[in-house]
Design an enzyme around this catalytic site. Sequence first.
Site: not given
Ligand code: HXC
Length: 257
Positions: A65, A108
């Site tokens: 998400a 998500g």
């Molecule tokens: C918003 C996101 C994002 C996310 C990545 N980005 N994931 N933005 N929401 N979920 C953005 C980063 O901020 C960054 O933007 C760009 O994408 C590239 O990501 P990086 O972190 O620089 O890349 P990397 O170092 O390769 O790491 C990749 C990653 C990491 C391991 C996937 O981005 C990460 O941990 N993302 C979050 C994953 C997560 O926690 N997902 C669960 C979300 S909660 P900038 O602008 O800085 O370049 C969820 C709840 C679901 O999903 C509920 C449903 C109802």
Amino acid sequence: MPNNLLIQGPDKGVLLLTLNRPEALNALNTALLGELAAALDAAEADPATRAVVITGSERAFAAGADINEMAARDLVGILEDPRVAHWQRLARFPKPIIAAINGFALGGGCELAMHADILIAGENARFGQPEINLGIMPGAGGTQRLTRAVGSALAMHLALTGEQISAQRALQAGLISEICPTELTVERAISIAETIASKAPLAVRLTKEAIHKASDLDLAAGLRFERHAFTILAGTADRAEGLKAFQEKRQPKFTGC
Ligand code: HXC
């Protein structure tokens, strides 16, 4: 023109939907999920669409998400979150969905993949439910669909630690059905979808529904549903055509009736 989602087709019965927020690793914001729901509305109504492939980029299927959007919502905002309706749209889509997963399928993103009926992944795919790292938990089926797919031990492990697993581990656990070279994932998913698109649509639809019942119902009720669905198909022209084509040693010509 909104372009968080690229829509191609239908071609040979297959609609290809590509998540297109590369700057955020295809994080699922309301706009993207809304476009996905609208595309599925159109696909359901269009008899030329027999199966749908959902994919992302080689780097990310979807990294979850959209965390920035989520951070802006308080309790009432989450309660009234329009994304819930979009997720429900995905869950009740009656035609087969194939997820072609490369790169990150997290939170998500993993939940989106699990809304598909067939999941295939590139060698570089990474699956996980990292919500726990954010002080939250899965909210679009992660605790339920993941547990049904891989069992509670691995589901607990992933959702409680936030650790990721590889495509190989996901295959071994039964989360996905096939691994491909990363650059061929979409091509392979389209080929699977084309195979499905060549079958009798009503049989495809009822088969999908019956297999979903295996998770929703006890065995006796599931078997009753299967038998009813099997019986309904006896009234279709495509069943008559399929059986006759076999007897006449030719390919069937299905019409969806
Ligand atoms: C918003 C996101 C994002 C996310 C990545 N980005 N994931 N933005 N929401 N979920 C953005 C980063 O901020 C960054 O933007 C760009 O994408 C590239 O990501 P990086 O972190 O620089 O890349 P990397 O170092 O390769 O790491 C990749 C990653 C990491 C391991 C996937 O981005 C990460 O941990 N993302 C979050 C994953 C997560 O926690 N997902 C669960 C979300 S909660 P900038 O602008 O800085 O370049 C969820 C709840 C679901 O999903 C509920 C449903 C109802």
